[in-house]
Design an enzyme around this catalytic site. Structure first.
Site, mmCIF file in Angstrom:
data_model
loop_
_atom_site.group_PDB
_atom_site.id
_atom_site.type_symbol
_atom_site.label_atom_id
_atom_site.label_comp_id
_atom_site.label_asym_id
_atom_site.label_seq_id
_atom_site.Cartn_x
_atom_site.Cartn_y
_atom_site.Cartn_z
ATOM 1 N N ARG A 96 0.848 -1.206 0.000
ATOM 2 C CA ARG A 96 0.000 0.000 0.000
ATOM 3 C C ARG A 96 0.877 1.247 0.000
ATOM 4 O O ARG A 96 0.570 2.251 -0.664
ATOM 5 C CB ARG A 96 -0.953 -0.018 1.203
ATOM 6 N N THR A 138 11.327 14.606 3.919
ATOM 7 C CA THR A 138 11.927 14.478 5.250
ATOM 8 C C THR A 138 13.448 14.643 5.214
ATOM 9 O O THR A 138 14.112 14.163 4.298
ATOM 10 C CB THR A 138 11.600 13.087 5.837
ATOM 11 N N PRO A 140 17.146 14.495 7.852
ATOM 12 C CA PRO A 140 17.603 13.781 9.054
ATOM 13 C C PRO A 140 17.301 14.527 10.356
ATOM 14 O O PRO A 140 17.033 13.899 11.375
ATOM 15 C CB PRO A 140 19.115 13.654 8.842
ATOM 16 N N ILE A 169 13.433 8.150 2.502
ATOM 17 C CA ILE A 169 12.681 8.347 1.265
ATOM 18 C C ILE A 169 12.379 6.997 0.600
ATOM 19 O O ILE A 169 13.291 6.273 0.180
ATOM 20 C CB ILE A 169 13.464 9.276 0.296
ATOM 21 N N ALA A 248 -2.120 11.318 0.597
ATOM 22 C CA ALA A 248 -1.561 10.035 1.013
ATOM 23 C C ALA A 248 -2.122 9.610 2.374
ATOM 24 O O ALA A 248 -2.411 8.426 2.601
ATOM 25 C CB ALA A 248 -0.039 10.120 1.067
ATOM 26 N N ARG A 249 -2.306 10.563 3.271
ATOM 27 C CA ARG A 249 -2.863 10.239 4.593
ATOM 28 C C ARG A 249 -4.278 9.702 4.465
ATOM 29 O O ARG A 249 -4.708 8.836 5.233
ATOM 30 C CB ARG A 249 -2.857 11.505 5.468
ATOM 31 N N ARG A 274 -8.375 -23.406 17.709
ATOM 32 C CA ARG A 274 -7.371 -23.748 18.716
ATOM 33 C C ARG A 274 -8.061 -24.216 20.007
ATOM 34 O O ARG A 274 -8.873 -23.486 20.574
ATOM 35 C CB ARG A 274 -6.522 -22.504 19.009
ATOM 36 N N GLU A 369 4.059 10.258 7.474
ATOM 37 C CA GLU A 369 2.879 11.071 7.115
ATOM 38 C C GLU A 369 2.258 11.743 8.335
ATOM 39 O O GLU A 369 1.039 11.856 8.437
ATOM 40 C CB GLU A 369 1.815 10.207 6.419
ATOM 41 N N GLY A 370 3.123 12.145 9.268
ATOM 42 C CA GLY A 370 2.648 12.783 10.491
ATOM 43 C C GLY A 370 2.465 11.750 11.586
ATOM 44 O O GLY A 370 1.666 10.826 11.469
HETATM 45 C C1 FAD Z 1 9.055 3.451 6.708
HETATM 46 C C2 FAD Z 1 9.107 4.926 6.511
HETATM 47 C C3 FAD Z 1 8.846 5.471 5.247
HETATM 48 C C4 FAD Z 1 8.931 6.848 5.033
HETATM 49 N N1 FAD Z 1 8.764 7.347 3.762
HETATM 50 C C5 FAD Z 1 8.991 8.668 3.530
HETATM 51 C C6 FAD Z 1 8.976 9.176 2.191
HETATM 52 O O1 FAD Z 1 8.751 8.437 1.212
HETATM 53 N N2 FAD Z 1 9.260 10.506 2.007
HETATM 54 C C7 FAD Z 1 9.514 11.349 3.042
HETATM 55 O O2 FAD Z 1 9.749 12.524 2.797
HETATM 56 N N3 FAD Z 1 9.541 10.875 4.329
HETATM 57 C C8 FAD Z 1 9.295 9.570 4.594
HETATM 58 N N4 FAD Z 1 9.344 9.079 5.889
HETATM 59 C C9 FAD Z 1 9.700 9.983 6.970
HETATM 60 C C10 FAD Z 1 8.599 10.248 7.957
HETATM 61 O O3 FAD Z 1 7.628 11.096 7.400
HETATM 62 C C11 FAD Z 1 9.236 10.826 9.241
HETATM 63 O O4 FAD Z 1 9.910 9.736 9.857
HETATM 64 C C12 FAD Z 1 8.239 11.442 10.173
HETATM 65 O O5 FAD Z 1 7.760 12.659 9.650
HETATM 66 C C13 FAD Z 1 8.822 11.711 11.573
HETATM 67 O O6 FAD Z 1 10.040 12.353 11.471
HETATM 68 P P1 FAD Z 1 11.295 11.790 12.311
HETATM 69 O O7 FAD Z 1 11.413 10.344 12.075
HETATM 70 O O8 FAD Z 1 12.448 12.651 11.984
HETATM 71 O O9 FAD Z 1 10.864 11.976 13.828
HETATM 72 P P2 FAD Z 1 11.026 13.322 14.681
HETATM 73 O O10 FAD Z 1 10.449 14.466 13.923
HETATM 74 O O11 FAD Z 1 12.417 13.412 15.179
HETATM 75 O O12 FAD Z 1 10.053 13.036 15.913
HETATM 76 C C14 FAD Z 1 10.437 12.138 16.962
HETATM 77 C C15 FAD Z 1 9.316 12.087 17.989
HETATM 78 O O13 FAD Z 1 9.089 13.391 18.553
HETATM 79 C C16 FAD Z 1 7.718 13.733 18.412
HETATM 80 N N5 FAD Z 1 7.592 15.184 18.224
HETATM 81 C C17 FAD Z 1 8.236 15.966 17.325
HETATM 82 N N6 FAD Z 1 7.843 17.245 17.465
HETATM 83 C C18 FAD Z 1 6.923 17.267 18.473
HETATM 84 C C19 FAD Z 1 6.144 18.283 19.091
HETATM 85 N N7 FAD Z 1 6.201 19.553 18.699
HETATM 86 N N8 FAD Z 1 5.317 17.920 20.092
HETATM 87 C C20 FAD Z 1 5.215 16.628 20.508
HETATM 88 N N9 FAD Z 1 5.928 15.632 19.972
HETATM 89 C C21 FAD Z 1 6.767 15.945 18.964
HETATM 90 C C22 FAD Z 1 7.253 12.974 17.188
HETATM 91 O O14 FAD Z 1 5.832 12.821 17.191
HETATM 92 C C23 FAD Z 1 7.976 11.660 17.384
HETATM 93 O O15 FAD Z 1 7.273 10.856 18.306
HETATM 94 C C24 FAD Z 1 9.223 7.703 6.126
HETATM 95 C C25 FAD Z 1 9.458 7.153 7.387
HETATM 96 C C26 FAD Z 1 9.412 5.805 7.585
HETATM 97 C C27 FAD Z 1 9.703 5.241 8.957
#
Ligand code: FAD
Length: 389
Positions: A96, A138, A140, A169, A248-249, A274, A369-370
């Site tokens: 999906r 996204t 790092p 990505i 997407a969401r 079972r 996606e948030g």
């Molecule tokens: C399998 C997978 C596929 C993905 N595919 C894509 C893609 O195709 N393209 C793309 O661009 N990105 C993609 N992403 C990235 C994804 O959108 C991000 O991982 C996501 O937005 C969270 O960012 P982060 O991992 O840097 O976490 P962070 O932003 O570092 O957040 C870490 C934690 O802190 C919390 N947090 C952050 N700010 C706040 C706040 N103000 N208040 C309370 N809590 C907070 C977050 O909710 C989370 O629990 C993918 C990620 C994964 C795991």
């Protein structure tokens, strides 16, 4: 995943709530999953193998960018797209995700923000699955706050020169084209980047314990030069990527209910087959209570998805409504998968059943996606008018 209707389908007949045409899309996607995805998914997840050849078959079936009108896309309803997401995620969230990345994010960005020439150049081939896209937003340093992006596109004569790093990505090592968002002197802009452009480098993230039959990558851009014709003509500001994310969401709200249904079906089957203490475990009230709660949340999640689909099909869906769907349905799908795992006992942690795989995948879906927190804050802002991010 079963093609035959289960007791869940009998109690809650979704086909009665949608058009025959939309339901036919669902049936075709179930059939696709059954024949092309299901036979391989456990091995692929175990071996971290992405079955690239499936992409063109998804294209032939019309699932890629299926809710876009024209340019070789199927022009199906938003409800039909949701039903396809539901069917594919019954097999695995990774498939999906592919349909979301290609259709809602990469193709969606071009369809929404591209020029006529860009749409004609890219969309027909992407719909056929001949060209694979990725969507790079996204970075790092904190994906939750895209406004903090540091990837920068500098104007150099009539060209743009891009530098920066993107993380997580989907499909970037395999993609032919990247829709990439970068800061510029006058705000965030989107670029259509053929991935063989000098300065583009993608490396797979290989140590994932979730979404193992799918590919996510880190992208590095080093002095990557693009003509102005590669810029998404009509996108300026974060509205560009956010419009694609909303789309997407929306698909996720449907898809995760597919993973939940797969878990619920397995749990019902196990509860009746079972035997422990000399009778089926499903004869115990504690097990029935879990199953009943799972069914209630599944049905509520599906009704929410159907409601979002109805709104989407009359162009009345808002981003806040989509946040409700994403937040609730992912949260409840995780809870349903977890309860199913407990009903399966020890066998529930093995690959004899799809449940642990769904659980692991859904942790990714909860994050991308948030995250839960970000959607909670979106809704808090909607209610109070106060951004608390
Ligand atoms: C399998 C997978 C596929 C993905 N595919 C894509 C893609 O195709 N393209 C793309 O661009 N990105 C993609 N992403 C990235 C994804 O959108 C991000 O991982 C996501 O937005 C969270 O960012 P982060 O991992 O840097 O976490 P962070 O932003 O570092 O957040 C870490 C934690 O802190 C919390 N947090 C952050 N700010 C706040 C706040 N103000 N208040 C309370 N809590 C907070 C977050 O909710 C989370 O629990 C993918 C990620 C994964 C795991």
């Amino acid at each position: 995943m079963t093609l035959n209707s289960s007791s869940v389908d009998r109690i809650f007949d979704v086909s009665a709530l949608v058009s025959a045409e939309d339901w036919a899309w669902h049936q075709r996607a179930l059939d696709f999953g059954h024949h092309h995805l299901h036979p391989h998914i456990d091995n692929d997840f175990d071996a971290k193998h992405f079955r690239h050849e499936i992409v063109s078959q998804l294209g032939k079936s019309g699932f890629l960018g299926m809710h876009i009108a024209g340019y070789g896309c199927a022009g199906a309803s938003a409800t039909a797209y949701g039903l396809v997401c539901h069917a594919l995620e019954q097999v695995d969230s990774g498939w999906r995700t592919l349909v979301s990345v290609q259709g809602s994010l990469a193709m969606g960005a071009i369809a929404h923000w591209g020029s006529e020439a860009q749409k004609e150049e890219w969309l027909p081939r992407m719909a056929r699955g001949e060209v694979l896209g990725c969507f790079a937003l996204t970075e790092p340093e904190g994906g939750s706050d895209p406004a903090a992006m540091t990837t920068f596109a500098r104007r150099d004569g009539s060209d743009w020169v891009l530098n920066g790093t993107k993380r997580w990505i989907g499909l970037a090592t395999l993609a032919d084209v990247a829709i990439l968002w970068a800061q510029t002197d006058d705000g965030v802009r989107g670029f259509i980047i053929p991935t063989d452009t000098p300065g583009f480098h993608a490396a797979e993230i290989t140590n994932k314990l979730s979404m193992r039959a799918s590919v996510q990558c880190e992208i590095t851009l080093t002095d990557l030069r693009l003509p102005d014709s590669a810029r998404l003509e009509n996108a300026l500001g974060l509205r560009g990527p956010f419009t694609c994310l909303t789309e997407a969401r929306y698909g996720i709200a449907w898809g995760v209910m597919g993973a939940a249904k797969s878990c619920l079906d397995v749990a019902v089957e196990r509860a009746t087959s079972r035997e422990v203490f000399g009778r089926p475990i499903g004869a115990n009230q504690l097990i029935q209570a879990k199953l009943a709660n799972m069914l209630v949340e599944y049905q509520k999640g599906m009704l929410l998805a159907l409601h979002l689909g109805t709104l989407h099909d009359v162009n009345e869906l808002t981003p806040a409504q989509v946040s409700i769907g994403k937040l609730n349905n992912v949260r409840e799908a995780i809870s349903i998968a977890s309860q199913a795992r407990s009903i399966l006992g020890g066998d529930g942690i093995t690959s004899d059943f799809p449940v642990m795989r769904h659980m692991a995948n859904l942790e990714s879906v909860r994050t991308y996606e948030g995250t839960d927190e970000i959607h909670t804050l979106i809704l808090g802002r909607e209610l109070t008018g106060i951004p608390a991010f």
